[in-house]
Design a protein around this motif. Structure first.
Motif, PDB file in Angstrom:
ATOM      1  N   ASP A 135       0.834  -1.186   0.000  1.00  0.00           N
ATOM      2  CA  ASP A 135       0.000   0.000   0.000  1.00  0.00           C
ATOM      3  C   ASP A 135       0.880   1.251   0.000  1.00  0.00           C
ATOM      4  O   ASP A 135       1.857   1.317   0.739  1.00  0.00           O
ATOM      5  CB  ASP A 135      -0.901  -0.012   1.242  1.00  0.00           C
ATOM      6  N   GLY A 136       0.546   2.193  -0.876  1.00  0.00           N
ATOM      7  CA  GLY A 136       1.324   3.426  -0.927  1.00  0.00           C
ATOM      8  C   GLY A 136       2.480   3.380  -1.907  1.00  0.00           C
ATOM      9  O   GLY A 136       3.186   4.373  -2.090  1.00  0.00           O
ATOM     10  N   LEU A 137       2.668   2.252  -2.563  1.00  0.00           N
ATOM     11  CA  LEU A 137       3.735   2.167  -3.568  1.00  0.00           C
ATOM     12  C   LEU A 137       3.339   2.927  -4.834  1.00  0.00           C
ATOM     13  O   LEU A 137       2.152   3.204  -5.054  1.00  0.00           O
ATOM     14  CB  LEU A 137       3.969   0.713  -3.954  1.00  0.00           C
ATOM     15  N   GLY A 138       4.317   3.208  -5.668  1.00  0.00           N
ATOM     16  CA  GLY A 138       4.017   3.730  -6.995  1.00  0.00           C
ATOM     17  C   GLY A 138       3.358   2.635  -7.813  1.00  0.00           C
ATOM     18  O   GLY A 138       3.620   1.446  -7.594  1.00  0.00           O
ATOM     19  N   VAL A 139       2.492   3.031  -8.749  1.00  0.00           N
ATOM     20  CA  VAL A 139       1.711   2.023  -9.456  1.00  0.00           C
ATOM     21  C   VAL A 139       2.606   1.102 -10.290  1.00  0.00           C
ATOM     22  O   VAL A 139       2.309  -0.082 -10.468  1.00  0.00           O
ATOM     23  CB  VAL A 139       0.598   2.696 -10.288  1.00  0.00           C
ATOM     24  N   ASP A 140       3.770   1.623 -10.732  1.00  0.00           N
ATOM     25  CA  ASP A 140       4.676   0.795 -11.527  1.00  0.00           C
ATOM     26  C   ASP A 140       5.352  -0.272 -10.683  1.00  0.00           C
ATOM     27  O   ASP A 140       5.798  -1.293 -11.185  1.00  0.00           O
ATOM     28  CB  ASP A 140       5.738   1.676 -12.200  1.00  0.00           C
ATOM     29  N   ALA A 141       5.414  -0.015  -9.360  1.00  0.00           N
ATOM     30  CA  ALA A 141       6.130  -0.959  -8.489  1.00  0.00           C
ATOM     31  C   ALA A 141       5.208  -2.024  -7.925  1.00  0.00           C
ATOM     32  O   ALA A 141       5.672  -2.966  -7.287  1.00  0.00           O
ATOM     33  CB  ALA A 141       6.812  -0.206  -7.350  1.00  0.00           C
ATOM     34  N   LEU A 142       3.891  -1.871  -8.152  1.00  0.00           N
ATOM     35  CA  LEU A 142       2.945  -2.776  -7.496  1.00  0.00           C
ATOM     36  C   LEU A 142       3.140  -4.225  -7.946  1.00  0.00           C
ATOM     37  O   LEU A 142       3.201  -5.135  -7.118  1.00  0.00           O
ATOM     38  CB  LEU A 142       1.507  -2.317  -7.774  1.00  0.00           C
ATOM     39  N   ALA A 143       3.252  -4.418  -9.276  1.00  0.00           N
ATOM     40  CA  ALA A 143       3.343  -5.794  -9.778  1.00  0.00           C
ATOM     41  C   ALA A 143       4.594  -6.511  -9.262  1.00  0.00           C
ATOM     42  O   ALA A 143       4.484  -7.607  -8.708  1.00  0.00           O
ATOM     43  CB  ALA A 143       3.277  -5.811 -11.293  1.00  0.00           C
ATOM     44  N   PRO A 144       5.817  -5.914  -9.400  1.00  0.00           N
ATOM     45  CA  PRO A 144       6.979  -6.621  -8.850  1.00  0.00           C
ATOM     46  C   PRO A 144       6.908  -6.809  -7.336  1.00  0.00           C
ATOM     47  O   PRO A 144       7.379  -7.829  -6.820  1.00  0.00           O
ATOM     48  CB  PRO A 144       8.172  -5.747  -9.249  1.00  0.00           C
ATOM     49  N   ALA A 145       6.288  -5.850  -6.637  1.00  0.00           N
ATOM     50  CA  ALA A 145       6.210  -5.983  -5.180  1.00  0.00           C
ATOM     51  C   ALA A 145       5.316  -7.157  -4.806  1.00  0.00           C
ATOM     52  O   ALA A 145       5.694  -8.009  -3.997  1.00  0.00           O
ATOM     53  CB  ALA A 145       5.676  -4.696  -4.566  1.00  0.00           C
ATOM     54  N   LEU A 146       4.146  -7.229  -5.422  1.00  0.00           N
ATOM     55  CA  LEU A 146       3.231  -8.329  -5.099  1.00  0.00           C
ATOM     56  C   LEU A 146       3.817  -9.667  -5.514  1.00  0.00           C
ATOM     57  O   LEU A 146       3.715 -10.659  -4.796  1.00  0.00           O
ATOM     58  CB  LEU A 146       1.888  -8.126  -5.802  1.00  0.00           C
TER      59      LEU A 146
END
Lengths: 519, 306
Positions: A496-507
């Motif tokens: 939560d609060g990540l940049g939208v580009d980072a969401l996929a690699p983070a998840l």
């Protein structure tokens, strides 16, 4: 002192202190003679449970691993709620049971003090109609709009043999295609939430109606890519309620199958994580490693996922010399793929730079939320059921257990790489020194009304299966806890609060299973 | 044999012209799907008792004085227990990968036998030499019109898509294995992209919906929404035992499937899970770029009056 003797010593002293605490502060007697298993059972009044759990999970250093319930109204005229607290250093689980009467179907929530209980309590609320009093967010978890209102699927009044619940049309727009929802605040992801239940089939209820052979096949399909882990947990559970003991050879083969599965799951998790970053070339190498590990399982078991391989009493196929050669050749290829992936990653600094400090999960969060498996170990919390609660043949030999320090997506990728390598090395060492013995032994009919807990370190972490047998030796209640169940909230919180580009690699760095969570 | 050799036919543009049957799993331990020699079957129900997914039934039909054996490969998980249980050797396991079928009834094996209880009372004529007959009654009326419409749809899809196919995947209520095998159709071995098959992220861009899983109560509306948003011609392929006929999850409370209860299905691919090569076969079959091989049989004891 050997590891085995150390564990036995730790167990004795822990049991003594738990017993002393329970008897002096809570006036609860712990029955002696139940210590042959890994469960230390005790009965408590439901009002005393928050204080009791505070003591077990606080002062004594336990970890709340599972909360579940059972509709025992036909036997005791009450529901039972179970809290299971793990003591990893001592290889033991304390099982607290409280009765909940039909006329006051509530129990005290501990989710504010022990966030690990959050999802479990919501699920008990929707499945059994027992309300968790004082829960911060007591909405349904798994069953959605298409369920009839006021129907509690896990109650005994619902027949597990026939599906009679009507399908209610949720109407237009009630459900979006994606299970993941969030709001965009500039380019930041906010209010990230996952709608669970898309894969909720109702395995636990169905098990109450099944013969053992079908039940085992169903349980391993809790989460397809960790089928060996779930099948092993089921087999271990059946063996502990029926006093069956597989041969050392069968147990060693189980360890090997579990480690090959771990390598396959970790390799494909690395591939997905790199794919999400756009690092497709190393991702293909990891994908190749995962495919070869799956092929090795196929050669061993006849299924790329190992379905039907681990059964109560042993394993279905032996590891003969021809199969061993084939498996080792495939696993050499897998190791080569993983190493090539790692070389490419270290030669491309941008990969790790983007993963560095991405979606960190601190140690305190891991402990509070009860997160287990590679995610916990990557954050430096050293929990591993292979050492802490030995199963299969891990009490004889176990792969090296790695822990990370970074807490972030990079630490999780590195940890998976280290673990997959260790698993492949372990398989290579183990297949040449297999003990003798039959691959399968007969298992007797289970003892009636017996509770047992099986704990297996699957690829995603500790898999727990807790079950009670019925008067006829079938399943009265069987609860499955996939490791992803506890990790989802921690993962969503970290993303939560990540940049939208980072969401996929983070998840992707968490590699969580929906099927295992929803069951 | 290396993997590349084994999957060779699927890796190049020559697929699917070549026979896919030699691309079966390298594992000698993989059971495959059962094939029934219905005229050898003694109707002992040994396989029915051993089947963990209730894919087989034997029912007594007193009105017609017969025993009916049915096997639904759509529900079969390919465990091989039936072949072990059969004392007559009437069940053989076949490890082909080209197992997609267009009609659900092609997954059904149906045998009608003289009921031994009735024979004892002497109501049936003297036994004759048994003969195998394949009965596939042609679709009638509405069913025929529907089949024609679907054929037209397939032809249109084929002419529009040519050698490409955009696939949208809906997974709901599966264990994840089928979804992973579908994902593996794009991996370094199966390389579906070489066959023009690509997985897309939205149904708007898709020619075909691929469904894995039983469809849970929550999944039905998602599938319907995806289907309705697609433009015609739109195809649906059900991959795996759960999507075809609920598989092992038949009877669980959370499931609302199978898929064909909610949207028309063009191709069924049995297996639990089907191999990635089988998924590719199913996709190619849906647009007429592969041929159907699997076909269940129907057999009637010749002593039975029609």
């Amino acid at each position: 002192m050997s590891a085995k003797a150390g564990l036995a010593h730790a167990r004795t002293s822990l049991v003594a202190s738990v017993r002393a605490e329970l008897e002096s502060n809570f006036k609860i007697a712990v029955r002696a003679g139940e210590l042959s298993s890994n469960l230390l059972p005790c009965e408590a009044e439901r009002s005393a449970v928050p204080a009791l759990l505070g003591m077990l999970a606080g002062d004594l250093g336990g970890r709340l691993a599972l909360v579940t319930a059972s509709d025992d109204r036909e036997i005791t005229r009450a529901f039972s709620v179970y809290w299971i607290v793990a003591f990893d250093g001592a290889g033991i689980f304390v099982l607290v049971r409280a009765k909940v009467g039909e006329h006051d179907p509530t129990f005290p929530s501990v989710a504010r003090a022990l966030p690990a209980a959050h999802a479990f309590e919501r699920e008990i609320g929707e499945m059994f109609g027992l309300a968790p009093l004082g829960h911060p967010d007591p909405g349904p978890l798994l069953i959605g709009d298409a369920w009839p209102a006021g129907v509690y699927p896990m109650r005994a009044s619902i027949d597990p043999a026939v599906q009679r619940l009507p399908l209610e049309d949720p109407g237009e727009g009630a459900l979006s295609l994606g299970a993941l929802s969030f709001r965009l605040d500039g380019d930041r992801v906010r209010d990230l939430a996952l709608r669970h239940g898309r894969d909720h089939r109702g395995i636990e209820k169905r098990l109450e109606a099944l013969e053992r052979s079908s039940a085992g096949r169903l349980v391993e399909r809790t989460s397809g890519d960790t089928a060996i882990g779930h099948a092993l947990a089921w087999a271990t559970w059946v063996e502990s309620v029926s006093n069956g003991t597989p041969s050392p050879r069968a147990r060693a083969i189980r360890s090997i199958a579990l480690e090959i599965e771990r390598a396959a799951v970790h390799a494909s998790a690395i591939a997905r994580q790199l794919d999400a970053l756009g690092a497709t070339i190393p991702a293909r190498r990891a994908e190749r490693a995962a495919g070869l590990a799956r092929e090795a399982l196929d050669v061993m078991s006849g299924s790329r996922f190992g379905f039907g391989f681990v059964v109560p009493g042993g394993v279905r196929h032996d590891l003969d010399a021809e199969v061993v050669d084939h498996v080792l050749a495939l696993l050499d290829g897998a190791l080569e793929g993983l190493e090539a992936c790692e070389r490419l990653c270290s030669a491309t600094p941008s990969v790790d730079e983007r993963l560095e400090s991405l979606a960190p999960v601190g140690r305190d969060v891991v402990r509070l939320m009860g997160v287990v498996g590679p995610i916990a170990r990557a954050s430096g919390v050293d929990i591993d059921a292979r050492r802490d609660h030995p199963h299969a043949a891990f009490d004889v030999e176990s792969p090296a257990i790695a822990t990370g320090r970074g807490c972030d997506a990079r630490a999780r990728r590195e940890l998976r790489y280290a673990e997959a390598r260790a698993s492949l090395g372990f398989v290579r060492r183990s297949v040449v020194a297999l003990p003798a013995g039959p691959t399968i032994v007969a298992v007797s009919i289970p003892t009636p009304y017996r509770a047992a807990l099986a704990c297996v370190e699957g690829a995603r972490g500790e898999i727990l299966h807790f079950g009670v047998t019925s008067a006829t030796g079938r399943v009265l209640r069987y609860a499955i806890r996939d490791p992803s169940y506890l990790a989802w909230r921690a993962a969503l919180l970290a993303c939560d609060g990540l940049g939208v580009d980072a969401l996929a690699p983070a998840l992707a760095s968490f590699d969580l299973s929906c099927a295992g969570t929803d069951r | 044999m290396s993997l590349r050799d084994r999957l060779g036919p699927l890796l190049t543009h020559t697929a699917p012209a070549r026979d896919l049957s030699d691309t079966a799993s390298p594992s000698a331990r993989r059971p495959g799907l059962p094939r029934f020699d219905l005229d050898v079957c003694a109707n002992c129900a040994g396989c029915v008792a051993e089947c963990p997914s209730w894919a087989m039934t034997v029912e007594r039909d007193p009105a017609r004085a017969l025993l009916r054996f049915e096997a639904h490969l759509g529900r079969c998980i390919g465990c091989g227990e039936c072949a072990i249980a059969c004392e007559k050797g009437a069940v053989t396991m076949v490890t082909r990968t080209d197992v997609g079928v267009r009609e659900k009834r092609d997954l059904v094996w149906l045998g009608e036998y003289v009921d031994p209880l009735v024979t004892a009372t002497g109501r049936v004529e003297a036994p004759q030499e048994s003969a195998r007959r394949i009965l596939q009654p042609p679709p009638e009326g509405d069913a025929r019109a529907q089949a024609d419409a679907r054929l037209l749809q397939r032809e249109r899809a084929r002419s529009l898509c040519g050698r490409t196919l955009s696939v949208f995947v809906v997974s709901s209520g599966d264990c994840g294995a089928c979804a992973l095998e579908v994902g593996a159709t794009q991996d370094v071995w199966h390389d579906g992209a070489r066959l023009g098959i690509r997985i897309v992220g939205t149904p708007v861009h898709a020619d075909l919906i691929l469904v894995t899983g039983t469809l849970t109560r929550a999944g039905v509306s998602a599938l319907r929404a995806a289907y309705e948003i697609m433009s015609e011609p739109r195809l649906v392929v059900a991959i795996g035992a759960c999507a075809c006929d609920l598989g092992l999850f038949a009877g669980t409370l959370g499931v609302a499937g199978p898929v064909d209860r909610h949207v028309p299905v063009d191709v069924y691919v049995p297996g639990c899970p089907p191999e990635p090569a089988s998924a590719l076969h199913g996709l190619l079959l849906a647009v007429g770029r592969a041929d159907q091989v699997l076909r269940g049989e129907t057999w009637r004891d010749p002593r039975l009056r029609v």
